[in-house]
Enzyme design. Sequence first.
Site: not given
Length: 353
Positions: A218, A269-270
Amino acid sequence: MRSNLSLFFAIFLLFGCKNNGKNIDEMQISKVKTLESIKNFGIVIHGGAGTILKENMSDSLEMAYREKLKEAISVGHRILKNGGTSMEAVTKTIKVMEDSPLFNAGKGAVFTHEETNELDASVMDGSNLNAGAVAGVTRVKNPIDLALTVMNNSPHVMLSGKGAETFAQEKGFSLVDPSYFYTERRFKSLQKIKQREKDKVTRASFKDPFIKNSKFGTVGCAALDKNGNLAAGTSTGGMTNKRWNRIGDAPIIGAGTYANNATCAVSSTGWGEYFIRAMVAHDISAMMEYKGVTLKEAAREVIQNKVPALGGDGGIVSIDKDGNVAMEFNTAGMYRAHMNSEGELVIRIYKEE
Ligand code: ASP
């Protein structure tokens, strides 16, 4: 006559030292404050977190990532330097990354199980807590622009799928053919995951390290402008092999994106499911607001303790109202960069750098 004149000068001097009820000391302080806030503008970006290891990276690919991160952050930094808004800096910076095949957003979006691309994005304005988001769009070249338009030109916060695309057309967006999002690299990684699932090498699970590692990427940005306004934005293709119109954290305000002038601006993000459950972006802001902790302390607590305790991984980038930056992650690496008002640039990929 002479004493009248002296009285006149005395009054003149007295009022000359005042300005809207402020004395010289107050004026000096506000001048220093203005200079300080100008000094402290800044911008921070990420291009995804995950098992990003030097040994798995070719020199040329690493160079390409570093150059794109530099190009993207420089766009936003220039806007801030010229007095533009943090929201403009955030969206224009993210657009550069959306247009690159390197990142899992826009052009480089990962594939769904059905071999399509479904994109999510969101923005938030810290000055008024206004926000906009889109989820599951398949024909919008720059979802971050559409999220901004949802915020500015609709009565809603979040639109999804076909409706979001109808809205886009009504607002003058020209839609692209879904084939625009095809990249061989992302297609191959979907095929590998599918094969692995078929072979039942391990349980078809997000916990399979191979499957997990090829999912992230992302992009996101957080910025503070010269007027002390914070903004954040996030854009993604989601997770490779996602099904059933799965939506991650990126378009969820409070999970993937949050901004509040009183605290900070955050982009996540993740592993989206965990970031939604932990309300990561808002949690960092809330810890600062309610507990008075610093941005670094709040980011560390959420990313190093709360998210892993649930079983999730990933990271955030964030900038606070004073220009302090956090780039916190619990994975092997995170594509990331920040630039302050002095033009000092930091670009990092791996944990140890
Ligand atoms: N958070 C994104 C999602 O779950 C994925 C990523 O950050 O790479 O959709």
